[in-house]
Design a protein around this motif. Structure first.
Motif, PDB file in Angstrom:
ATOM      1  N   ARG A  57      96.955 127.524  48.118  1.00 37.28           N
ATOM      2  CA  ARG A  57      97.012 128.047  46.734  1.00 37.28           C
ATOM      3  C   ARG A  57      98.587 127.004  46.224  1.00 37.28           C
ATOM      4  NH1 ARG A  57      97.937 132.485  42.384  1.00 37.28           N
ATOM      5  NH2 ARG A  57     100.010 132.675  43.283  1.00 37.28           N
ATOM      6  N   ASP A  61      98.312 126.920  39.561  1.00 39.84           N
ATOM      7  CA  ASP A  61      97.768 129.015  39.709  1.00 39.84           C
ATOM      8  C   ASP A  61      95.832 128.753  39.334  1.00 39.84           C
ATOM      9  OD1 ASP A  61      97.644 128.363  37.204  1.00 39.84           O
ATOM     10  OD2 ASP A  61      98.122 130.360  36.941  1.00 39.84           O
ATOM     11  N   LYS A  62      95.470 128.078  39.339  1.00 35.52           N
ATOM     12  CA  LYS A  62      93.746 127.273  39.167  1.00 35.52           C
ATOM     13  C   LYS A  62      93.174 126.878  40.207  1.00 35.52           C
ATOM     14  CE  LYS A  62      94.607 126.960  34.310  1.00 35.52           C
ATOM     15  NZ  LYS A  62      95.728 127.113  34.147  1.00 35.52           N
ATOM     16  N   LEU A  63      93.192 127.651  41.235  1.00 36.97           N
ATOM     17  CA  LEU A  63      92.503 127.170  42.748  1.00 36.97           C
ATOM     18  C   LEU A  63      90.315 128.211  42.452  1.00 36.97           C
ATOM     19  CD1 LEU A  63      92.279 126.483  45.647  1.00 36.97           C
ATOM     20  CD2 LEU A  63      93.531 128.404  46.280  1.00 36.97           C
ATOM     21  N   ILE A  91      90.785 123.137  42.611  1.00 35.00           N
ATOM     22  CA  ILE A  91      92.379 122.750  41.558  1.00 35.00           C
ATOM     23  C   ILE A  91      92.074 122.572  40.423  1.00 35.00           C
ATOM     24  CG2 ILE A  91      94.889 122.057  41.362  1.00 35.00           C
ATOM     25  CD1 ILE A  91      94.035 123.833  43.962  1.00 35.00           C
ATOM     26  N   THR A  98      92.268 123.555  51.201  1.00 34.57           N
ATOM     27  CA  THR A  98      91.712 123.843  50.063  1.00 34.57           C
ATOM     28  C   THR A  98      90.097 124.119  50.655  1.00 34.57           C
ATOM     29  OG1 THR A  98      92.033 121.776  48.864  1.00 34.57           O
ATOM     30  CG2 THR A  98      93.473 123.216  48.476  1.00 34.57           C
ATOM     31  N   LYS A 119      93.665 134.158  44.370  1.00 36.58           N
ATOM     32  CA  LYS A 119      95.261 134.329  44.446  1.00 36.58           C
ATOM     33  C   LYS A 119      95.393 135.030  45.607  1.00 36.58           C
ATOM     34  CE  LYS A 119      94.815 138.680  42.315  1.00 36.58           C
ATOM     35  NZ  LYS A 119      93.329 138.709  42.271  1.00 36.58           N
ATOM     36  N   ILE A 175      93.483 133.949  51.229  1.00 37.60           N
ATOM     37  CA  ILE A 175      94.276 132.822  49.748  1.00 37.60           C
ATOM     38  C   ILE A 175      95.481 133.006  50.444  1.00 37.60           C
ATOM     39  CG2 ILE A 175      94.620 131.860  47.896  1.00 37.60           C
ATOM     40  CD1 ILE A 175      91.597 131.837  49.023  1.00 37.60           C
ATOM     41  N   ASP A 227      99.876 131.223  48.957  1.00 37.03           N
ATOM     42  CA  ASP A 227     100.831 130.536  48.107  1.00 37.03           C
ATOM     43  C   ASP A 227     101.067 129.611  49.006  1.00 37.03           C
ATOM     44  OD1 ASP A 227     100.580 130.661  45.749  1.00 37.03           O
ATOM     45  OD2 ASP A 227     101.822 132.022  45.749  1.00 37.03           O
TER      46      ASP A 227
END
Length: 289
Positions: A123, A128-130, A167, A186, A267, A286, A288
């Motif tokens: 992500r 934060d829109k994965l 995304i 991704t 998330k 997932i 960050d």
């Protein structure tokens, strides 16, 4: 054949074939026959290498290993092209506010956007829109241009699974989707390549499902494609030459996160699984960036 690239405990690159019967062992192709290349892209574009691979798999004295001792690699690490389809299921087009399309949407991915089976989907720092997207992938094995429905499937070397991590806010910043589909790590791809002889023609009639932390999010069937694999190849090859090692991603069904109320985005700590009948399960955590 079910073939995968890996990095072993010693750090060496190799190619494995799944042992029949669903066990946790694999056949180490390169350790058994050093003339077999240690990357799948070289193998799938050479009939001689494919023949040697089949001979190793049939060899009762082949070198074997345990899957827990390897790290999976992206099956085709540096494809010349990654051609992606959008809106290839009518229900997904509808949930996105689109009418049933007369022609599919196409966009491209770059190799830096890929990540392997059991590796994290990242992500990015800026969003934060994965979102997840369950998709069938296929790999081209021979040069293809201006093919027709009768010969289109002849260029397919293998099939696999793809999670077209998107995304969403960046995807909608422009009328083109490319920027939201190419963030690093991704697009999950794997876990292995399955040769066409093990699957229905064009992978027709296979169930496809995504699960987020065990909850089913998408549940469909490839018979619901608006454009099947052969039709997809016809459409692409009338525009561009498909070359060995190119990857084509065939679109996702309804149930994606952004279309839900409220929206569901992936998330850190989540586990996303994409399963396609007769191919396998692509699993990623997932994390960050």
């Amino acid at each position: 054949m079910r073939l995968f690239g890996f990095k072993g405990l010693n750090g060496n690159d190799g190619v494995g074939a799944l042992s029949k019967g669903g066990s946790d062992t694999y056949i180490d192709l390169c350790a058994t026959d050093p003339q077999i290349p240690n990357n799948l892209q070289d193998i799938i574009q050479s009939q001689a290498h494919l023949d040697r691979t089949a001979a190793v798999i049939a060899n009762p004295k082949a070198v074997t290993g345990n899957l827990k001792d390897v790290s999976f690699k992206v099956p085709i690490e540096r494809p010349g092209k990654i051609v992606c389809m959008g809106l290839n299921y009518a229900d997904h087009a509808k949930e996105g506010g689109n009418a049933r399309p007369e022609y599919p949407s196409f966009f491209m991915r770059g190799p830096s956007s890929l990540t392997a089976h059991l590796s994290p989907i990242m992500r990015p720092k800026v969003s934060d829109k994965l979102d997840y997207e369950a998709e069938l992938a296929f790999v081209v094995g021979k040069k293809a241009r201006n093919l027709n429905l009768e010969n289109a499937l002849d260029c397919v070397a293998a099939y696999s699974i793809f999670n077209d991590g998107s995304i969403r806010d960046y995807q909608r910043k422009t009328t083109q989707w490319t920027i939201g589909k190419n963030f690093d790590q991704t697009g999950a791809f794997g876990p292995w390549l399955v040769t066409p002889d093990e699957l229905p023609a064009g992978c027709h009639g296979l169930s496809i499902q995504s699960r987020l932390n065990g909850q089913v999010m998408q549940n469909a069937n490839t018979k619901d494609f608006l454009w099947g694999v052969a039709e997809t190849i016809v459409l692409i090859s009338e525009c561009m030459t498909l070359e060995p090692g190119d990857v084509v991603i065939t679109g996702t069904p309804a149930g994606v996160g952004y279309a839900r109320t409220p929206p569901v985005f992936m998330k850190p700590g989540d586990v996303c699984e994409i399963e396609i009948e007769s191919i396998g399960i692509l699993r990623n955590t997932i994390a960050d960036e």
